[in-house]
Write an enzyme that holds these catalytic residues in place. Structure first.
Site, PDB file in Angstrom:
ATOM      1  N   ASP A   1      26.012 -67.656  69.892  1.00 45.00           N
ATOM      2  CA  ASP A   1      26.495 -66.742  70.747  1.00 45.00           C
ATOM      3  C   ASP A   1      26.499 -67.168  72.301  1.00 45.00           C
ATOM      4  O   ASP A   1      25.235 -67.487  72.636  1.00 45.00           O
ATOM      5  CB  ASP A   1      25.816 -65.203  70.502  1.00 45.00           C
TER       6      ASP A   1
ATOM      7  N   MET B   1      25.304 -62.353  66.505  1.00 51.13           N
ATOM      8  CA  MET B   1      25.931 -61.942  67.790  1.00 51.13           C
ATOM      9  C   MET B   1      24.753 -60.894  68.411  1.00 51.13           C
ATOM     10  O   MET B   1      23.856 -60.450  67.625  1.00 51.13           O
ATOM     11  CB  MET B   1      27.107 -61.184  67.628  1.00 51.13           C
ATOM     12  N   CYS B   2      24.803 -60.818  69.753  1.00 50.22           N
ATOM     13  CA  CYS B   2      24.160 -59.954  70.679  1.00 50.22           C
ATOM     14  C   CYS B   2      23.946 -58.634  69.865  1.00 50.22           C
ATOM     15  O   CYS B   2      24.761 -57.886  69.178  1.00 50.22           O
ATOM     16  CB  CYS B   2      24.753 -59.681  71.853  1.00 50.22           C
ATOM     17  N   PRO B   3      22.816 -58.127  69.532  1.00 54.11           N
ATOM     18  CA  PRO B   3      21.320 -58.327  70.147  1.00 54.11           C
ATOM     19  C   PRO B   3      20.575 -59.530  69.111  1.00 54.11           C
ATOM     20  O   PRO B   3      19.291 -59.593  69.598  1.00 54.11           O
ATOM     21  CB  PRO B   3      20.760 -57.301  70.421  1.00 54.11           C
TER      22      PRO B   3
END
Lengths: 78, 189
Positions: free
Chosen positions: A42, A15-17
């Site tokens: 994502d 997931m981010c980042p």
């Protein structure tokens, strides 16, 4: 498309980042003009990867989705 | 005088001026090192608030920015060696925190609720594949983000260099501001 990547970044399930950070790390090891292929699940990467590429003057050659996995071919700036 | 010579000496038009100005501004902007600089101040020391400075800082580095995060006050928890134990979340007075059932503050205030809420948050983040703080710290450092601890805050809490994760530098508010004044992106978190 007939692009062949020089490096594959498998950022599926990250997931981010993390997809962008993994791509950044891979890109650092490439020479100008070489291509990295990023795989991500994502949904945020749909906006993040192109924005990341543009900010670094790199070019998204092709992107799309296959079986729920987003893919991006990004060429390092000359 | 020939027609050709006449056109070659035509005065510049308003459009020409606008184009030249636009190009020059774009060039100046592109060459301005400040557009490639980001400075964050991280002041909060809870598990939830540890994420934004690390995520934004890493992302700033990823888009080619020379990035500094200045950890001040409780923000020092984020770069403390013992961050895994220090970073917690308290459901008391935190109406934004989603709970399976609404729990009155008087119950949330009971002993054991803070560790429970912290464990719940960690589990929920892990289930959603969100990186843990340790991983984000490593990522930020690897991306070249400068991690700076506020000297005064460290002194107040009695921390020394050895109390922090590797690579943490010390600086004061003025040193941070001297960096921040040259950064197009500055945030206080």
């Amino acid at each position: 498309m007939d692009v062949i990547e020089d490096r594959l970044v498998d950022a599926r399930d990250l997931m981010c980042p993390m997809p962008v950070m993994a791509a950044t790390k891979a890109m650092r090891g490439l020479r100008p003009g070489q291509v990295v292929k990023v795989l991500a699940t994502d949904r945020g990467s749909l906006g993040d990867i192109p924005a990341w590429a543009e900010a670094n003057d790199d070019e998204v050659l092709e992107s799309g989705e296959e079986d729920g996995v987003f893919y991006f071919y990004v060429r390092k700036a000359e | 005088m020939s027609h050709e010579t006449d056109t070659a000496h035509l005065p510049v038009t308003e459009d020409d001026v606008r184009r030249i100005v636009r190009e020059e501004v774009q060039r100046a902007f592109k060459e301005d090192p400040s557009t490639r600089k980001a400075a964050f101040a991280a002041s909060k020391g809870t598990l939830d608030w540890a994420y934004p400075p690390l995520i934004l800082g890493s992302s700033a580095a990823a888009v080619g920015m020379d990035t500094t995060i200045f950890f001040t006050l409780y923000g020092l928890n984020i770069v403390h060696r013992d961050f895994a134990r220090k970073l917690k979340i308290d459901p008391v007075g935190n109406p934004a925190m989603p709970m399976p059932v609404r729990i009155p503050d008087i119950v949330s205030a009971l002993p054991g609720m803070v560790p429970m809420a912290s464990a719940m948050m960690r589990a929920k983040f892990a289930k959603n594949n969100i990186a843990a703080i340790g991983e984000l710290l490593d990522t930020a450092r690897e991306a070249g983000v400068r991690l700076v601890a506020c000297q005064m805050s460290a002194d107040v809490f009695g921390y020394t260099q050895d109390d922090f994760v590797d690579g943490v530098e010390f600086a004061g508010a003025t040193a941070f501001m001297a960096e921040a004044r040259r950064a197009h992106v500055t945030m206080f978190i």
